[in-house]
Design a protein around this motif. Structure first.
Motif, PDB file in Angstrom:
ATOM      1  N   LEU A  74     -13.326 -20.478   6.618  1.00 24.39           N
ATOM      2  CA  LEU A  74     -11.915 -20.561   7.004  1.00 24.39           C
ATOM      3  C   LEU A  74     -11.051 -21.145   5.892  1.00 24.39           C
ATOM      4  O   LEU A  74      -9.818 -21.028   5.931  1.00 24.39           O
ATOM      5  CB  LEU A  74     -11.779 -21.396   8.278  1.00 24.39           C
ATOM      6  CG  LEU A  74     -12.544 -20.874   9.500  1.00 24.39           C
ATOM      7  CD1 LEU A  74     -12.389 -21.833  10.678  1.00 24.39           C
ATOM      8  CD2 LEU A  74     -12.061 -19.481   9.883  1.00 24.39           C
ATOM      9  N   LEU A  75     -11.683 -21.765   4.921  1.00 26.94           N
ATOM     10  CA  LEU A  75     -10.944 -22.319   3.785  1.00 26.94           C
ATOM     11  C   LEU A  75     -10.680 -21.290   2.692  1.00 26.94           C
ATOM     12  O   LEU A  75      -9.973 -21.580   1.725  1.00 26.94           O
ATOM     13  CB  LEU A  75     -11.721 -23.496   3.177  1.00 26.94           C
ATOM     14  CG  LEU A  75     -11.870 -24.764   4.029  1.00 26.94           C
ATOM     15  CD1 LEU A  75     -12.742 -25.767   3.297  1.00 26.94           C
ATOM     16  CD2 LEU A  75     -10.511 -25.374   4.341  1.00 26.94           C
ATOM     17  N   ASP A  76     -11.226 -20.095   2.813  1.00 26.37           N
ATOM     18  CA  ASP A  76     -11.112 -19.104   1.736  1.00 26.37           C
ATOM     19  C   ASP A  76      -9.664 -18.836   1.310  1.00 26.37           C
ATOM     20  O   ASP A  76      -9.383 -18.769   0.099  1.00 26.37           O
ATOM     21  CB  ASP A  76     -11.792 -17.793   2.145  1.00 26.37           C
ATOM     22  CG  ASP A  76     -13.319 -17.909   2.127  1.00 26.37           C
ATOM     23  OD1 ASP A  76     -13.828 -18.931   1.615  1.00 26.37           O
ATOM     24  OD2 ASP A  76     -13.991 -16.992   2.643  1.00 26.37           O
ATOM     25  N   PRO A  77      -8.715 -18.664   2.239  1.00 27.28           N
ATOM     26  CA  PRO A  77      -7.330 -18.444   1.787  1.00 27.28           C
ATOM     27  C   PRO A  77      -6.791 -19.618   0.967  1.00 27.28           C
ATOM     28  O   PRO A  77      -6.060 -19.407  -0.009  1.00 27.28           O
ATOM     29  CB  PRO A  77      -6.553 -18.279   3.100  1.00 27.28           C
ATOM     30  CG  PRO A  77      -7.578 -17.796   4.070  1.00 27.28           C
ATOM     31  CD  PRO A  77      -8.835 -18.515   3.695  1.00 27.28           C
ATOM     32  N   LEU A  78      -7.155 -20.840   1.347  1.00 22.91           N
ATOM     33  CA  LEU A  78      -6.726 -22.011   0.576  1.00 22.91           C
ATOM     34  C   LEU A  78      -7.314 -21.984  -0.827  1.00 22.91           C
ATOM     35  O   LEU A  78      -6.621 -22.250  -1.813  1.00 22.91           O
ATOM     36  CB  LEU A  78      -7.151 -23.291   1.292  1.00 22.91           C
ATOM     37  CG  LEU A  78      -6.316 -23.709   2.510  1.00 22.91           C
ATOM     38  CD1 LEU A  78      -7.128 -24.609   3.429  1.00 22.91           C
ATOM     39  CD2 LEU A  78      -5.041 -24.412   2.068  1.00 22.91           C
ATOM     40  N   LEU A  79      -8.591 -21.661  -0.917  1.00 21.13           N
ATOM     41  CA  LEU A  79      -9.245 -21.608  -2.221  1.00 21.13           C
ATOM     42  C   LEU A  79      -8.676 -20.490  -3.087  1.00 21.13           C
ATOM     43  O   LEU A  79      -8.764 -20.542  -4.316  1.00 21.13           O
ATOM     44  CB  LEU A  79     -10.751 -21.430  -2.030  1.00 21.13           C
ATOM     45  CG  LEU A  79     -11.452 -22.592  -1.305  1.00 21.13           C
ATOM     46  CD1 LEU A  79     -12.911 -22.244  -1.030  1.00 21.13           C
ATOM     47  CD2 LEU A  79     -11.353 -23.876  -2.126  1.00 21.13           C
ATOM     48  N   ALA A  80      -8.069 -19.487  -2.433  1.00 14.51           N
ATOM     49  CA  ALA A  80      -7.420 -18.394  -3.165  1.00 14.51           C
ATOM     50  C   ALA A  80      -5.967 -18.712  -3.498  1.00 14.51           C
ATOM     51  O   ALA A  80      -5.265 -17.875  -4.075  1.00 14.51           O
ATOM     52  CB  ALA A  80      -7.499 -17.098  -2.351  1.00 14.51           C
ATOM     53  N   LEU A 105     -13.707 -30.694   5.606  1.00 14.86           N
ATOM     54  CA  LEU A 105     -14.137 -29.788   4.541  1.00 14.86           C
ATOM     55  C   LEU A 105     -13.059 -29.601   3.479  1.00 14.86           C
ATOM     56  O   LEU A 105     -13.353 -29.509   2.283  1.00 14.86           O
ATOM     57  CB  LEU A 105     -14.519 -28.433   5.138  1.00 14.86           C
ATOM     58  CG  LEU A 105     -15.858 -28.356   5.865  1.00 14.86           C
ATOM     59  CD1 LEU A 105     -16.015 -26.995   6.541  1.00 14.86           C
ATOM     60  CD2 LEU A 105     -17.010 -28.593   4.896  1.00 14.86           C
ATOM     61  N   ALA A 106     -11.800 -29.560   3.918  1.00 15.15           N
ATOM     62  CA  ALA A 106     -10.697 -29.418   2.960  1.00 15.15           C
ATOM     63  C   ALA A 106     -10.676 -30.601   1.995  1.00 15.15           C
ATOM     64  O   ALA A 106     -10.480 -30.434   0.783  1.00 15.15           O
ATOM     65  CB  ALA A 106      -9.371 -29.299   3.707  1.00 15.15           C
ATOM     66  N   HIS A 107     -10.894 -31.801   2.527  1.00 18.66           N
ATOM     67  CA  HIS A 107     -10.941 -32.976   1.652  1.00 18.66           C
ATOM     68  C   HIS A 107     -12.118 -32.898   0.685  1.00 18.66           C
ATOM     69  O   HIS A 107     -11.989 -33.241  -0.500  1.00 18.66           O
ATOM     70  CB  HIS A 107     -11.037 -34.249   2.493  1.00 18.66           C
ATOM     71  CG  HIS A 107      -9.745 -34.647   3.134  1.00 18.66           C
ATOM     72  ND1 HIS A 107      -8.619 -34.994   2.409  1.00 18.66           N
ATOM     73  CD2 HIS A 107      -9.393 -34.762   4.444  1.00 18.66           C
ATOM     74  CE1 HIS A 107      -7.631 -35.305   3.234  1.00 18.66           C
ATOM     75  NE2 HIS A 107      -8.070 -35.172   4.474  1.00 18.66           N
ATOM     76  N   GLU A 108     -13.266 -32.433   1.183  1.00 17.52           N
ATOM     77  CA  GLU A 108     -14.438 -32.315   0.317  1.00 17.52           C
ATOM     78  C   GLU A 108     -14.177 -31.365  -0.848  1.00 17.52           C
ATOM     79  O   GLU A 108     -14.713 -31.543  -1.953  1.00 17.52           O
ATOM     80  CB  GLU A 108     -15.636 -31.824   1.126  1.00 17.52           C
ATOM     81  CG  GLU A 108     -16.193 -32.846   2.102  1.00 17.52           C
ATOM     82  CD  GLU A 108     -17.339 -32.285   2.910  1.00 17.52           C
ATOM     83  OE1 GLU A 108     -17.891 -31.230   2.507  1.00 17.52           O
ATOM     84  OE2 GLU A 108     -17.694 -32.890   3.945  1.00 17.52           O
ATOM     85  N   LYS A 109     -13.352 -30.341  -0.590  1.00 18.45           N
ATOM     86  CA  LYS A 109     -13.026 -29.358  -1.625  1.00 18.45           C
ATOM     87  C   LYS A 109     -11.865 -29.805  -2.512  1.00 18.45           C
ATOM     88  O   LYS A 109     -11.446 -29.082  -3.421  1.00 18.45           O
ATOM     89  CB  LYS A 109     -12.674 -28.008  -0.987  1.00 18.45           C
ATOM     90  CG  LYS A 109     -13.802 -27.366  -0.183  1.00 18.45           C
ATOM     91  CD  LYS A 109     -14.936 -26.904  -1.074  1.00 18.45           C
ATOM     92  CE  LYS A 109     -15.977 -26.148  -0.254  1.00 18.45           C
ATOM     93  NZ  LYS A 109     -17.120 -25.701  -1.116  1.00 18.45           N
ATOM     94  N   GLY A 110     -11.309 -30.985  -2.235  1.00 16.93           N
ATOM     95  CA  GLY A 110     -10.197 -31.482  -3.036  1.00 16.93           C
ATOM     96  C   GLY A 110      -8.880 -30.803  -2.740  1.00 16.93           C
ATOM     97  O   GLY A 110      -7.962 -30.827  -3.571  1.00 16.93           O
TER      98      GLY A 110
END
Length: 234
Positions: A74-80, A105-110
């Motif tokens: 679900l974080l893929d759009p954010l990572l893009a 998870l968003a925090h873990e990914k920075g």
């Protein structure tokens, strides 16, 4: 950096705006959403004035049935590089809500996480109860079995007494009336019991009394969203 916006939802059928205008204006550009229930989210987003046609929005579901291994995707759009809005069925996302896993998870990914101001039934009930707002705990649902529930209530009452801490919890709406009766028959006469029902809605009901002072005519709570609070005197 792309941002995960945490968007509060109304606590019921909203005829008036539930977000301050500056907060609402920050959301109109969003195209990607993670939602607890798509039908409800579409209604809320339309009311918020999202500029993109609803049918062109990308929505992914995150609820209690979502497998843990599917949440990271679900974080893929954010990572893009796209901002994403997280919105739950009612109230604040990630509070007593599966959205908390996505935020972690968003925090873990920075990634950037932006909570927005909006209605929280937990805080509104606490504010209106007259109970201690300095120390409090929310417990979700209590046991259904009457014996286990009575034991849990006694433990929560003792915890409240020992720590001067307000205890908050909820019940399945069709069991609300039974829960209130159970509270009043189980707890000490000097313990404060409060119930806040249909918060922010036209039929809002808030009653807060010591057990011994509760009126004989009790509010009808059947099938109405409610939060219960207890605060025991030392």
């Amino acid at each position: 950096m792309a941002t995960l916006f945490l968007i509060p939802a109304p606590l019921g059928e909203a005829d008036t705006p539930w977000l301050p205008e500056p907060e609402r204006a920050r959301l109109t550009h969003l195209r990607h959403f993670v939602v607890e229930a798509e039908k409800t989210a579409r209604k809320h987003l339309k009311a918020l004035g999202i500029s993109t046609p609803i049918r062109e929005l990308t929505m992914h579901t995150l609820n209690e049935h979502t497998p843990a291994q599917d949440i990271a995707a679900l974080l893929d759009p954010l990572l893009a590089g796209h901002d994403v809005g997280l919105i739950s069925e009612a109230g604040c996302p990630a509070v007593a809500d599966p959205g908390a896993q996505l935020v972690a998870l968003a925090h873990e990914k920075g990634l950037s996480v932006m909570p927005l101001i909006g209605p929280s039934s937990i805080l509104l009930a606490l504010m209106a109860s007259g109970a201690n707002g300095q120390r409090f705990a929310f417990h979700g649902y209590l046991p259904v079995d009457a014996g286990e529930r009575a034991q849990t209530l006694k433990k929560l009452e003792q915890r409240s007494r020992d720590n001067d801490e307000t205890q908050l919890f909820i019940e399945t709406p069709y069991r609300n009336d039974a829960m209130l009766e159970h509270l009043l028959s189980t707890l000490s006469p000097t313990t404060r019991v409060a119930v806040a029902c249909d918060l922010t809605l036209p039929g809002q009901t808030i009653v807060s009394r010591l057990v011994r002072d509760w009126p004989k005519e009790k509010p009808a709570l059947h099938k109405r969203p409610a939060i219960f609070l207890l605060h025991a005197q030392r």
